[in-house]
Write an enzyme that holds these catalytic residues in place. Structure first.
Site, PDB file in Angstrom:
ATOM      1  N   GLU A  48     -51.350 -31.224 -29.770  1.00 36.29           N
ATOM      2  CA  GLU A  48     -51.705 -31.168 -28.348  1.00 36.29           C
ATOM      3  C   GLU A  48     -51.734 -29.697 -27.909  1.00 36.29           C
ATOM      4  O   GLU A  48     -50.908 -28.888 -28.387  1.00 36.29           O
ATOM      5  CB  GLU A  48     -50.633 -31.907 -27.541  1.00 36.29           C
ATOM      6  CG  GLU A  48     -50.694 -31.746 -26.036  1.00 36.29           C
ATOM      7  CD  GLU A  48     -49.445 -32.277 -25.325  1.00 36.29           C
ATOM      8  OE1 GLU A  48     -48.337 -32.216 -25.903  1.00 36.29           O
ATOM      9  OE2 GLU A  48     -49.593 -32.780 -24.187  1.00 36.29           O
ATOM     10  N   ASN A 111     -55.642 -32.864 -19.794  1.00 35.53           N
ATOM     11  CA  ASN A 111     -55.007 -32.558 -21.075  1.00 35.53           C
ATOM     12  C   ASN A 111     -55.800 -33.361 -22.104  1.00 35.53           C
ATOM     13  O   ASN A 111     -55.702 -34.589 -22.139  1.00 35.53           O
ATOM     14  CB  ASN A 111     -53.532 -32.987 -21.036  1.00 35.53           C
ATOM     15  CG  ASN A 111     -52.755 -32.561 -22.262  1.00 35.53           C
ATOM     16  OD1 ASN A 111     -53.345 -32.344 -23.326  1.00 35.53           O
ATOM     17  ND2 ASN A 111     -51.448 -32.441 -22.123  1.00 35.53           N
ATOM     18  N   LYS A 128     -55.596 -37.330 -21.713  1.00 35.90           N
ATOM     19  CA  LYS A 128     -54.233 -37.883 -21.688  1.00 35.90           C
ATOM     20  C   LYS A 128     -53.994 -38.749 -20.441  1.00 35.90           C
ATOM     21  O   LYS A 128     -54.162 -38.289 -19.310  1.00 35.90           O
ATOM     22  CB  LYS A 128     -53.226 -36.742 -21.734  1.00 35.90           C
ATOM     23  CG  LYS A 128     -51.766 -37.160 -21.846  1.00 35.90           C
ATOM     24  CD  LYS A 128     -50.924 -35.902 -22.021  1.00 35.90           C
ATOM     25  CE  LYS A 128     -49.459 -36.196 -22.226  1.00 35.90           C
ATOM     26  NZ  LYS A 128     -48.680 -34.932 -22.418  1.00 35.90           N
ATOM     27  N   GLU A 146     -46.794 -30.933 -16.018  1.00 38.71           N
ATOM     28  CA  GLU A 146     -48.082 -31.542 -16.407  1.00 38.71           C
ATOM     29  C   GLU A 146     -48.721 -32.283 -15.242  1.00 38.71           C
ATOM     30  O   GLU A 146     -49.947 -32.302 -15.124  1.00 38.71           O
ATOM     31  CB  GLU A 146     -47.891 -32.498 -17.593  1.00 38.71           C
ATOM     32  CG  GLU A 146     -47.599 -31.778 -18.896  1.00 38.71           C
ATOM     33  CD  GLU A 146     -47.812 -32.671 -20.093  1.00 38.71           C
ATOM     34  OE1 GLU A 146     -46.841 -32.885 -20.846  1.00 38.71           O
ATOM     35  OE2 GLU A 146     -48.928 -33.167 -20.289  1.00 38.71           O
ATOM     36  N   CYS A 172     -49.263 -36.936 -27.031  1.00 42.01           N
ATOM     37  CA  CYS A 172     -47.857 -36.684 -26.713  1.00 42.01           C
ATOM     38  C   CYS A 172     -47.136 -37.843 -26.017  1.00 42.01           C
ATOM     39  O   CYS A 172     -46.828 -38.825 -26.649  1.00 42.01           O
ATOM     40  CB  CYS A 172     -47.746 -35.390 -25.925  1.00 42.01           C
ATOM     41  SG  CYS A 172     -46.126 -34.665 -26.141  1.00 42.01           S
ATOM     42  N   ASN A 197     -46.324 -31.785 -27.951  1.00 43.16           N
ATOM     43  CA  ASN A 197     -45.455 -30.639 -27.685  1.00 43.16           C
ATOM     44  C   ASN A 197     -44.227 -31.247 -27.032  1.00 43.16           C
ATOM     45  O   ASN A 197     -44.294 -31.629 -25.853  1.00 43.16           O
ATOM     46  CB  ASN A 197     -46.093 -29.650 -26.690  1.00 43.16           C
ATOM     47  CG  ASN A 197     -47.250 -28.840 -27.246  1.00 43.16           C
ATOM     48  OD1 ASN A 197     -47.332 -27.641 -27.011  1.00 43.16           O
ATOM     49  ND2 ASN A 197     -48.167 -29.450 -27.965  1.00 43.16           N
TER      50      ASN A 197
HETATM   51  N1  ING Z   1     -44.051 -33.856 -23.917  1.00 42.40           N
HETATM   52  C1  ING Z   1     -42.949 -34.691 -24.076  1.00 42.40           C
HETATM   53  C2  ING Z   1     -43.211 -35.976 -24.835  1.00 42.40           C
HETATM   54  O1  ING Z   1     -43.505 -37.018 -24.282  1.00 42.40           O
HETATM   55  C3  ING Z   1     -40.947 -35.649 -23.176  1.00 42.40           C
HETATM   56  C4  ING Z   1     -42.238 -34.976 -22.792  1.00 42.40           C
HETATM   57  C5  ING Z   1     -40.064 -34.991 -24.031  1.00 42.40           C
HETATM   58  C6  ING Z   1     -40.694 -36.910 -22.724  1.00 42.40           C
HETATM   59  C7  ING Z   1     -38.871 -35.639 -24.402  1.00 42.40           C
HETATM   60  C8  ING Z   1     -39.495 -37.563 -23.073  1.00 42.40           C
HETATM   61  C9  ING Z   1     -38.590 -36.929 -23.916  1.00 42.40           C
HETATM   62  O2  ING Z   1     -43.069 -35.906 -26.046  1.00 42.40           O
HETATM   63  C10 ING Z   1     -45.326 -34.066 -23.524  1.00 42.40           C
HETATM   64  N2  ING Z   1     -46.129 -32.998 -23.545  1.00 42.40           N
HETATM   65  O3  ING Z   1     -45.728 -35.164 -23.157  1.00 42.40           O
END
Ligand code: ING
Length: 305
Positions: A48, A111, A128, A146, A172, A197
Site C-alpha cells: 500500500e 488510497n 480502499k 486516512e 490494508c 502499512n
Molecule cells: N493501517 C492499519 C491496518 O489496518 C490499523 C491500521 C493498525 C488498524 C493496527 C488496526 C490495528 O493494518 C492501515 N493503513 O489501514
C-alpha cells in the site's frame, strides 16, 4: 529462468522516509521486481502507498505539500522506468499509491492500488473502502489521518481476470473485514492481493497493539481459508521517521497454510508456486457456495448502519 504464471511473489518494502525521493523509491521497486523475476515469478505485489512514506501519520496543512504525496496520473514519469522494466521482464505487478482524481470537475483523493499485466497494461484498479483512523488530529505521537486525506473507495470490490487467474485487490485495513474477502470471492476472485502499512501503535491499547502480528496473520489466513482463495500480503515496514510498522508479508494458500513469509522488516522478496487448482478441493466441499451458502439469512450484514 522463465517466468511462470503460477509463481507469485510479494515484494515487502522497508521504510520510505519522508525525505526519500520518488526516484530512490522506484529504484528499490525495480530491484525487488528483478529479484522476483529471477526467482521465476510472473507477478509481484508491492505494498500500500508504496511510492511514498505513510504520510497519514502526519498532520499536513499545506495543500501543495499534501498534493506532493499524490499521483495525478497513472502511469506517470515518476514510475515510467518501473512500467518499462516490467514489460522487458514480462512480469506483472501491483502497487498502491495516493490517487488525486479529477471527477466531474472536482478533485478527489483515494488510497488506490492498480494491477499491471506482463505487457505493462493496467488491468485493474481498486480504491480502499475501509479507511481506519481519524479525520481530525488526535493527541498521539503519530497520527492516523486516512479519513482526512482519502475518500472511501467508490469502485466497490471488482475482480480482474489477468495472467491466468482472477485477481481481487484490497488494501490494508480492508483485510480485517470479512466482507471484503467474501465480496471479492463472490465477484470471482481466486487470488486476493493486499498491501499494507500497519503501525504497531494504532489503537493505543498496549494489550491490542502487542498482538499486531497475530492479528495480521489471523486476518490473512482466515481470508484465504474462508473464501478458498490465495492471499498475498505485502508490508511496507520498519521504522519510517520514528514510526515502526510490522512486516510479516506472506503468501497464504486456500488451505489457510502460510506457504511463504518474510523474516525481515526491510526490502525482501518471497515467492511461492500458487496453482489456482488448489482452490478446488475447498470450493467443491466445505465452501461450495452453491450447496451450503444461505444468503437469505445474511440480511444483517448489508443492512444500513
Ligand atoms: N493501517 C492499519 C491496518 O489496518 C490499523 C491500521 C493498525 C488498524 C493496527 C488496526 C490495528 O493494518 C492501515 N493503513 O489501514
Amino acid at each position: 529462468m522463465s517466468l511462470h504464471p503460477d509463481r507469485l511473489a510479494v515484494a515487502q518494502m522497508g521504510p520510505n522516509n519522508r525525505a526519500d525521493s520518488r526516484a530512490q523509491i522506484v529504484e528499490r521497486h525495480i530491484a525487488l521486481m528483478e529479484e522476483a523475476a529471477s526467482a521465476g515469478a510472473g507477478f509481484v505485489l508491492f505494498p500500500e502507498l508504496s511510492l511514498t512514506t505513510f504520510f497519514p501519520r502526519w498532520l499536513i496543512e499545506d495543500e501543495a505539500e499534501l498534493d506532493s504525496f499524490y499521483e495525478a496520473e497513472m502511469p506517470n514519469d515518476g514510475v515510467a522506468t518501473l512500467f518499462s522494466r516490467g514489460r522487458e521482464l514480462g512480469i506483472g505487478f501491483s502497487f498502491g499509491y495516493a490517487e488525486l482524481a479529477e471527477e466531474a470537475g472536482a478533485r478527489h483523493r483515494y488510497n488506490t492500488s492498480i494491477l499491471v499485466d506482463g505487457q505493462g497494461r493496467i488491468a485493474g484498479k481498486y480504491r480502499k473502502v475501509h479507511l481506519p483512523g481519524h479525520s481530525e488530529p488526535q493527541p498521539r505521537t503519530f497520527q492516523h489521518l486516512e479519513k482526512r486525506y482519502f475518500e472511501p473507495g467508490n469502485l466497490g470490490f471488482p475482480t480482474f481476470p489477468s495472467m491466468g487467474r482472477t485477481f481481487g485487490i484490497c488494501i490494508c485495513n480492508d483485510r480485517r473485514w470479512p466482507e471484503t474477502h467474501r465480496s471479492l470471492r463472490l465477484n470471482g476472485a481466486d487470488t486476493i492481493i493486499v498491501g499494507y502499512n500497519t503501525p504497531t501503535d494504532h489503537t493505543g491499547h498496549a494489550s491490542v497493539d502487542a498482538l499486531s502480528l497475530f492479528h495480521n496473520q489471523l486476518s490473512l489466513q482466515a481470508a484465504a481459508y474462508q473464501n478458498s482463495v490465495w492471499v498475498l500480503g505485502a508490508a511496507k515496514c520498519g521504522v519510517e521517521d520514528g514510526s515502526f510498522m510490522l512486516g510479516q508479508s506472506m503468501i497464504v494458500a486456500p488451505s489457510g497454510e502460510i506457504v511463504a513469509q518474510a523474516r525481515s522488516v526491510a526490502d525482501e522478496v518471497i515467492v511461492a508456486t500458487c496453482p489456482v487448482a488448489e482452490t478446488v478441493p475447498y470450493r467443491e466441499t466445505i465452501f461450495s457456495f452453491e450447496k451450503h451458502r444461505r444468503p437469505e439469512c445474511y440480511g444483517a450484514i448489508t443492512a444500513p448502519r
